[in-house]
Scaffold this motif. Structure first.
Motif, short mmCIF file in Angstrom:
data_model
loop_
_atom_site.label_atom_id
_atom_site.label_comp_id
_atom_site.label_asym_id
_atom_site.label_seq_id
_atom_site.Cartn_x
_atom_site.Cartn_y
_atom_site.Cartn_z
N ASP A 55 3.32 -8.25 -49.19
CA ASP A 55 4.76 -8.50 -49.13
C ASP A 55 5.45 -7.83 -47.95
O ASP A 55 6.65 -7.55 -47.99
CB ASP A 55 5.43 -7.99 -50.43
N LEU A 56 4.71 -7.55 -46.89
CA LEU A 56 5.32 -6.97 -45.70
C LEU A 56 6.27 -7.96 -45.05
O LEU A 56 6.13 -9.19 -45.20
CB LEU A 56 4.25 -6.56 -44.70
N ALA A 57 7.23 -7.43 -44.31
CA ALA A 57 8.15 -8.30 -43.57
C ALA A 57 7.35 -9.17 -42.60
O ALA A 57 6.37 -8.72 -42.01
CB ALA A 57 9.17 -7.46 -42.82
N PRO A 58 7.74 -10.44 -42.47
CA PRO A 58 7.01 -11.34 -41.56
C PRO A 58 7.11 -10.87 -40.12
O PRO A 58 8.04 -10.17 -39.73
CB PRO A 58 7.70 -12.69 -41.76
N GLY A 59 6.12 -11.27 -39.34
CA GLY A 59 6.13 -10.95 -37.91
C GLY A 59 5.08 -9.94 -37.49
O GLY A 59 4.80 -9.78 -36.30
N GLY A 60 4.51 -9.23 -38.47
CA GLY A 60 3.42 -8.32 -38.15
C GLY A 60 3.82 -7.01 -37.52
O GLY A 60 2.96 -6.31 -36.95
N ALA A 61 5.11 -6.62 -37.61
CA ALA A 61 5.55 -5.39 -36.95
C ALA A 61 4.87 -4.16 -37.55
O ALA A 61 4.49 -3.23 -36.82
CB ALA A 61 7.07 -5.26 -37.05
N ASP A 62 4.70 -4.14 -38.87
CA ASP A 62 4.04 -2.99 -39.49
C ASP A 62 2.61 -2.84 -38.99
O ASP A 62 2.15 -1.73 -38.71
CB ASP A 62 4.05 -3.12 -41.02
N ALA A 63 1.91 -3.97 -38.89
CA ALA A 63 0.53 -3.93 -38.40
C ALA A 63 0.47 -3.40 -36.98
O ALA A 63 -0.40 -2.58 -36.65
CB ALA A 63 -0.09 -5.33 -38.49
N ARG A 64 1.38 -3.84 -36.13
CA ARG A 64 1.38 -3.38 -34.74
C ARG A 64 1.62 -1.87 -34.66
O ARG A 64 0.94 -1.15 -33.92
CB ARG A 64 2.45 -4.12 -33.92
N VAL A 65 2.58 -1.39 -35.43
CA VAL A 65 2.87 0.04 -35.43
C VAL A 65 1.66 0.85 -35.90
O VAL A 65 1.39 1.94 -35.38
CB VAL A 65 4.10 0.33 -36.31
N LEU A 66 0.92 0.31 -36.86
CA LEU A 66 -0.23 1.02 -37.41
C LEU A 66 -1.49 0.83 -36.56
O LEU A 66 -2.54 1.41 -36.87
CB LEU A 66 -0.51 0.54 -38.84
N GLY A 67 -1.39 0.01 -35.52
CA GLY A 67 -2.52 -0.17 -34.63
C GLY A 67 -3.55 -1.17 -35.12
O GLY A 67 -4.70 -1.16 -34.66
N VAL A 68 -3.15 -2.04 -36.04
CA VAL A 68 -4.05 -3.08 -36.53
C VAL A 68 -3.96 -4.29 -35.60
O VAL A 68 -2.85 -4.77 -35.34
CB VAL A 68 -3.67 -3.49 -37.98
N PRO A 70 -3.80 -8.03 -33.99
CA PRO A 70 -3.12 -9.21 -34.54
C PRO A 70 -4.01 -10.08 -35.41
O PRO A 70 -3.54 -10.62 -36.42
CB PRO A 70 -2.66 -9.97 -33.28
N GLU A 71 -5.27 -10.20 -35.05
CA GLU A 71 -6.15 -11.08 -35.82
C GLU A 71 -6.47 -10.51 -37.21
O GLU A 71 -6.99 -11.22 -38.06
CB GLU A 71 -7.46 -11.34 -35.06
N ARG A 72 -6.12 -9.24 -37.44
CA ARG A 72 -6.35 -8.63 -38.75
C ARG A 72 -5.03 -8.23 -39.43
O ARG A 72 -5.04 -7.49 -40.40
CB ARG A 72 -7.26 -7.41 -38.62
N LEU A 77 -6.96 -4.76 -46.63
CA LEU A 77 -7.81 -3.57 -46.61
C LEU A 77 -7.74 -2.89 -45.25
O LEU A 77 -7.71 -1.65 -45.17
CB LEU A 77 -9.24 -3.95 -46.97
N ALA A 78 -7.70 -3.67 -44.17
CA ALA A 78 -7.58 -3.08 -42.84
C ALA A 78 -6.25 -2.36 -42.69
O ALA A 78 -6.17 -1.26 -42.11
CB ALA A 78 -7.72 -4.16 -41.76
N LEU A 79 -5.18 -2.97 -43.22
CA LEU A 79 -3.87 -2.33 -43.17
C LEU A 79 -3.84 -1.04 -43.98
O LEU A 79 -3.27 -0.03 -43.55
CB LEU A 79 -2.80 -3.30 -43.69
#
Length: 298
Positions: A55-68, A70-72, A77-79
């Protein structure tokens, strides 16, 4: 959008959900320092649940901040792994995610340990791997990770933890978690998760397909009533926690217990049919339960 704007947007996307929770997160009557620290803890708990539920906000900003990469970015589990690594930086470095940077002063000010935070991450990791629970004891063990750390953090932030209060808090938190599971049977099934113990489903002759019906049959209602009684018993077991503290903290803890008991009453008022949607108590019922809890009545 600047880095500062992104960080602010990430924080607000999570913290603004506090107003929609079933329980008071950091109500106005608490001291400002407590509210600040409880909101920091809430931000962590809400974000890790959002990661685990997708349920993260769309756009992948949380993943980018955490260094994940884009393809993951949709790999929960990676997040969660990246989030755990960032949590560890709260204790020995500089975290990347703004909600963990917000948490760091609270951790230092209150002397919080990693264990309750790691428990919440472990619960969400378990949600990706375990979708059914065979026994009630199995479900209780899950609640040890998913719910009880929250109560322990509230006691730690307010400097009121003792072994007995922790034991009572664990009972309240597990009871609240079971109530939430009952309210969300249909929603959880949509995520391919069932938090009704398989042994109990068998005892009440409930099949998984019965939980997908638009309304509950007699067997499902009997099962829900059974689990609701268990939750109510846990809330009663933990209720003396309220009387063990004083002042504004007593009001906060009474709100937790009363919220759970009012939810159980709402489920009963719906004749234990939770499948059309989560039965929710009204404000008047919540106030009545809070008064009863504060008076130390059952």
């Amino acid at each position: 959008m600047t880095g500062t704007d992104t960080a602010t947007a990430l924080e607000r996307a999570t913290l603004d959900k506090a107003a929609r929770e079933n329980f008071p997160v950091a109500p106005f009557f608490l001291p400002r320092a407590w509210r600040t620290d409880l909101m920091a803890v809430y931000g962590f708990a809400r974000l890790v649940d959002d990661i685990g539920d997708g349920d993260l906000a769309p756009g992948g900003a949380d993943a980018r901040v955490l260094g994940v990469p884009p393809e993951r970015a949709d790999d929960r589990l990676a997040l969660l792994d990246a989030f755990e690594a960032d949590l560890r930086r709260v204790f020995d470095g500089t975290p990347h995610h703004p909600l963990l940077r917000r948490l760091q002063p609270t951790v230092r000010r209150r002397g919080l340990t990693p264990e309750p935070f790691l428990g919440l991450i472990a619960a969400n990791r378990q949600d990706q791997l375990v979708t059914r629970y065979e026994t009630y004891d199995d479900l209780r063990a899950y609640c040890e990770l998913s719910a009880n750390p929250v109560g322990r953090l509230v006691l730690a932030v307010t400097g009121t933890e003792t072994p007995e209060r922790i034991r009572r808090s664990d009972a309240v938190c597990t009871g609240l978690q079971i109530v939430e599971h009952l309210q969300d049977v249909a929603e959880d099934l949509g995520r391919d998760r069932i938090y009704l113990p398989a042994q109990d489903m068998k005892r009440f002759h409930v099949q998984e397909g019965d939980l997908a019906a638009p309304s509950a049959g007699a067997s499902v209602r009997a099962l829900v009533a059974f689990e609701a009684r268990r939750a109510h018993d846990l809330l009663n077991e933990g209720a003396p926690l309220v009387g063990s503290v004083h002042g504004r903290l007593k009001l906060l803890l009474a709100g937790f217990v009363a919220g759970g008991k009012a939810a159980v009453r709402a489920i009963a008022a719906a004749d234990f049919d939770v499948l059309p949607g989560p039965p929710k108590p009204g404000k008047l019922q919540l106030l009545r339960e809070a008064g009863t809890t504060l008076r130390g009545e059952g």
